[in-house]
Write an enzyme that holds these catalytic residues in place. Structure first.
Site, PDB file in Angstrom:
ATOM      1  N   GLU A 140       0.817  -1.222   0.000  1.00  0.00           N
ATOM      2  CA  GLU A 140       0.000   0.000   0.000  1.00  0.00           C
ATOM      3  C   GLU A 140       0.850   1.272   0.000  1.00  0.00           C
ATOM      4  OE1 GLU A 140      -0.507  -2.624   1.956  1.00  0.00           O
ATOM      5  OE2 GLU A 140      -2.613  -3.209   1.873  1.00  0.00           O
ATOM      6  N   PHE A 194     -11.250  -7.406  13.944  1.00  0.00           N
ATOM      7  CA  PHE A 194     -10.175  -7.870  13.060  1.00  0.00           C
ATOM      8  C   PHE A 194      -9.868  -6.812  12.004  1.00  0.00           C
ATOM      9  CE2 PHE A 194      -8.928 -10.172   9.126  1.00  0.00           C
ATOM     10  CZ  PHE A 194      -7.675 -10.555   9.562  1.00  0.00           C
ATOM     11  N   GLN A 195      -8.608  -6.526  11.834  1.00  0.00           N
ATOM     12  CA  GLN A 195      -8.120  -5.506  10.892  1.00  0.00           C
ATOM     13  C   GLN A 195      -8.758  -4.149  11.134  1.00  0.00           C
ATOM     14  OE1 GLN A 195      -8.233  -7.189   6.842  1.00  0.00           O
ATOM     15  NE2 GLN A 195      -6.129  -7.867   7.164  1.00  0.00           N
ATOM     16  N   LYS A 241     -17.298  -0.969   6.024  1.00  0.00           N
ATOM     17  CA  LYS A 241     -17.782  -1.952   5.066  1.00  0.00           C
ATOM     18  C   LYS A 241     -19.303  -1.872   4.881  1.00  0.00           C
ATOM     19  CE  LYS A 241     -17.180  -6.803   3.858  1.00  0.00           C
ATOM     20  NZ  LYS A 241     -16.633  -8.103   4.296  1.00  0.00           N
ATOM     21  N   MET A 271      24.268   9.168   2.040  1.00  0.00           N
ATOM     22  CA  MET A 271      24.196  10.462   2.716  1.00  0.00           C
ATOM     23  C   MET A 271      24.520  10.314   4.199  1.00  0.00           C
ATOM     24  SD  MET A 271      23.903  13.628   2.254  1.00  0.00           S
ATOM     25  CE  MET A 271      22.939  14.268   0.877  1.00  0.00           C
TER      26      MET A 271
END
Lengths: 166, 590
Positions: free
Chosen positions: B79, B141-142, B191, B500
């Site tokens: 993502e 969940f999630q 959802k 760097m």
């Protein structure tokens, strides 16, 4: 230096955390914050007392103004406004001290709103000076608990924070 | 309106997919559609042609709608890639970039990309799935509180709690993201909202009591700015990313030529002013050109346009442009006086302010002639330079060769030495041709951002200048570019170090190279081939031009592994906290 800000916000969930999150993230110090619905139920008003110099105040004001839910931000100068805070003080009081405490309460035009065998609850409304003074006077009796609402403030005369000014 | 009962647990096939319908009561009329379908309609109304996303449980109803929607969905492999790709797409095209991720870990994986877009004021709309509203707050969940998490890194965010609010919220999100000072807006979509039905109507206007991006420009302030510009003897324009965001390059060019002022840009302002122009000083700041920094320090009028006086630009703040009066033109009033004192603020969109300003200015003739001569002398005395080699590839040489081969490419960078060399040694002439993570400094940004830029501008050559460290942070998107025929070139300046950090360790930490060595970590040619991309390696300077031309001619994504001098450092360099005219530079022998 202490500044009082009147912040009109959309009366929506999460707005308080947006405002308080902004203060903590940008390192501004809130001295007190009071919030409640205004004459328009869709708008809440926050009174925020913040410490800082003019530069800090300008940053606080403009950063607050960028929040989408913030409708307006007004600095309320103490010389042109009234401010009040409500404080409840639970103070130890027995038969020997009760009358003296009641005298102090009278002098400050405060109120006793609960009486117990060992304690009194005193309600004080006033500006910072008055509240501080009664707190000092009551200290020697033993303050068991103290809660304050935070300062609320309003411009004197016809001037308002929602744009009205005659 | 009819109540329809759907039977319990029936499996059936549509287009080869198995559906399981559960017993549920739905109120359906011809006029209602699901929240998922409504979202697709909203995106169409916003003219979204591409979404970068990754599905998951909470997004199943939405992905079902996407299955046959006429919006291009690019399936990333992480993502974070979706968020950076949406950001790169937005920077290259000027349109709003859109990314999509599921609830919980999908949403939290977007966070770095959202923070990156926020720091650089990039219009992105991030849509996240969320657990159904009855479960919110239950540690389902999630589940992750993504609106809480992204509060300080979004311009605004929303949790949709009623499907009837969906069209308004999407409309507001795109409006907020793309107007005023742009920035990312997140929409959290439970959802059950995607399956709830609504009567869809996309609002035509936005009404937000607390957000009014149209600013009335203070004409008196602009007049005063004009008169200060006419009177200045040593003016300099300091242009930032705001010039590019507001498409103000042509006005900037006119302004510079009218008042005869040299122009230096920030890292994000690169491309706002043609670098071949005699008035161009290139970039200023920590790794800016000596002449840009000297000119700022000796100027008597600093004209900041769409820039925010970042610490990498100003160095020691009290010593920055100490002799100059400062005019600050910016759309965001909160930037005025945030870091430096400002003598004259002008709040407004840069393009509108500059147009107004130009109407008040007249051609300025000779006043800054001596000033420009002095600057030209600095340019001759202190050019950007490095020690070329016949045996080992110098990273700066790679950048110069890429410029020679493809001067009109869109250059995207990772973060670190590769980014600074790409900023210094390519010559940028047009806005939106240099895309880089400025404020947040996100390693791993460049490759997915290049992917997004290429999707937005398919006819342009897009080259990601990478380091071997940065590239490994998001290299999984090789699968995405190959699968979707996104022909980007990744030029890895492979020095086997986190260069760097290694440079700072060399200069400021007694050469104690603590955990910055990456040598022999991966064979990038084989990595490219494993994904079906083309891998090319160049180990000698003589191989550099042919590697580049081979990559540019390829019909697939290409990785070029340039094995470069591991000891090369980025110069000039202003140490952190020093004034910007206190510059470190090694001796270069002819």
């Amino acid at each position: 230096m202490r500044h009082t800000l009147a912040v009109l916000v959309d009366n929506k969930p999460g707005v308080l955390s947006r405002v308080s999150g902004l203060f903590s993230r940008r390192g501004f110090n809130i001295e007190s914050l009071a919030v409640g619905m205004t004459e328009d139920p869709e708008i809440s008003r926050m009174t925020i007392v913040v410490r800082g110099d003019d530069r800090v105040l300008a940053q606080v004001t403009s950063q607050l103004g960028k929040l989408i839910d913030v409708i307006s931000v007004c600095d309320i100068p103490s010389s042109e406004s009234v401010d009040r805070e409500l404080v409840l003080i639970k103070v130890s009081a027995d038969a020997t001290t009760r009358s003296e405490i009641m005298q102090i309460v009278d002098i400050f035009r405060a109120k006793i709103i609960d009486v117990g065998t060992e304690t009194l609850i005193i309600e004080v409304t006033g500006d910072r000076g008055k509240v501080g003074a009664i707190e000092r006077m009551l200290k020697r009796f033993g303050i068991r608990e103290l809660v304050r609402t935070g300062m609320v403030a309003m411009n004197r005369n016809t001037k308002t924070v929602n744009g009205g000014d005659a | 309106m009819t109540d329809t009962w759907v039977p319990d647990h029936i499996l059936y096939l549509v287009k080869g997919r198995v559906f399981q319908l559960k017993r549920r009561k739905r109120t359906v009329t011809d006029a209602t559609i699901s929240g998922a379908k409504a979202l697709i309609e909203c995106l169409r109304d916003e003219r979204v042609d591409t979404i970068f996303g990754y599905p998951g449980g909470a997004l199943l109803p939405l992905y079902d709608e996407l299955y046959d929607a006429d919006i291009r969905h690019i399936l990333v492999r992480h993502e974070q890639g979706a968020a950076h790709a949406a950001d790169g797409y937005a920077r290259a095209t000027g349109k709003v970039g859109v990314c999509l991720a599921t609830s919980g870990p999908g949403a939290t994986n977007l966070v770095t990309g959202i923070a990156n877009a926020y720091m650089d004021s990039i219009p992105v709309v991030a849509i996240t799935g969320q657990v159904p509203t009855p479960l919110i707050g239950n540690d389902a969940f999630q589940e992750a509180d993504i609106t809480g998490i992204t509060l300080p890194i979004t311009k605004h965010n929303y949790l949709i709690k009623d499907v009837n609010d969906l069209p308004r919220i999407v409309k507001e999100a795109f409006f907020i993201a793309s107007t005023g000072r742009p920035g990312p807006v997140l929409i959290d979509l439970p959802k059950d909202i995607t399956t709830d039905e609504l009567e869809f109507k996309y609002p035509e206007t936005v009404h937000l009591r607390g957000y009014h991006p149209d600013i009335n420009i203070d004409k008196d302030a602009v007049r005063r700015a004009a008169s200060m510009m006419m009177q200045a003897e040593r003016p300099i324009i300091y242009a930032g990313g705001g010039v590019i965001i507001s498409n103000t390059s042509s006005e900037l060019l006119k302004l510079a030529e009218t008042i005869n002022a040299p122009v230096t840009t920030t890292l994000l302002g690169i491309g706002a002013f043609p670098q071949s122009h005699p008035l161009s000083l290139g970039m200023l700041g920590m790794h800016g050109t000596r002449y840009a920094n000297y000119a700022v320090q000796e100027s008597d009028l600093l004209i900041a346009i769409g820039a925010r006086f970042d610490d990498r630009v100003t160095g020691k703040i009290d010593a920055f442009a100490a002799q100059a009066k400062v005019i600050h033109i910016d759309i965001d009033p909160a930037e005025i006086g945030k870091n430096v004192r400002v003598d004259l603020p002008v709040i407004g969109d840069a393009r509108e302010v500059l147009r107004l300003l130009l109407s008040y200015l007249r051609e300025k003739q000779s006043k800054s002639g001596a000033w420009l001569e002095k600057i030209d002398a600095w340019k001759k005395e202190y050019p950007l330079q490095y020690q070329q080699s016949d045996t080992v590839i110098k990273p700066q040489y790679v950048i110069q060769e890429i410029h020679r081969a493809c001067p009109d490419a869109i250059i995207v960078t990772e973060v670190g030495q590769n980014q600074m060399w790409a900023a210094q040694y390519f010559q940028y002439e047009q806005p939106r041709t240099f895309i880089t993570s400025g404020g947040l400094g996100t390693m791993g940004y460049g490759f997915p951002a290049a992917m997004g830029a290429k999707v937005g501008c398919p006819d342009r050559t897009v080259i990601d200048i990478a380091g071997d460290g940065s590239f490994q942070m998001t290299s999984q998107e090789l699968a995405t570019v190959v699968k979707n025929d996104i022909c980007v070139v990744v030029a890895i300046l492979n020095n086997g170090y986190l260069g760097m950090v290694r440079q700072w360790q060399e200069l400021f930490f007694d050469r104690r190279y603590s955990h910055t060595e990456l040598t022999q970590s991966v064979d990038f040619v084989k990595l490219a081939e494993a994904y079906g991309a083309i891998g090319i390696r160049a180990e000698k300077p003589s191989e550099v031009p042919s590697a580049i031309s081979e990559a540019l001619a390829a019909d697939r994504a290409v990785i070029i592994d340039f094995v470069v001098d591991p000891t090369e450092n980025v110069f000039p360099m202003v140490p952190a906290g020093a004034a910007i005219n206190e510059i470190l530079e090694p001796e270069v022998t002819a």
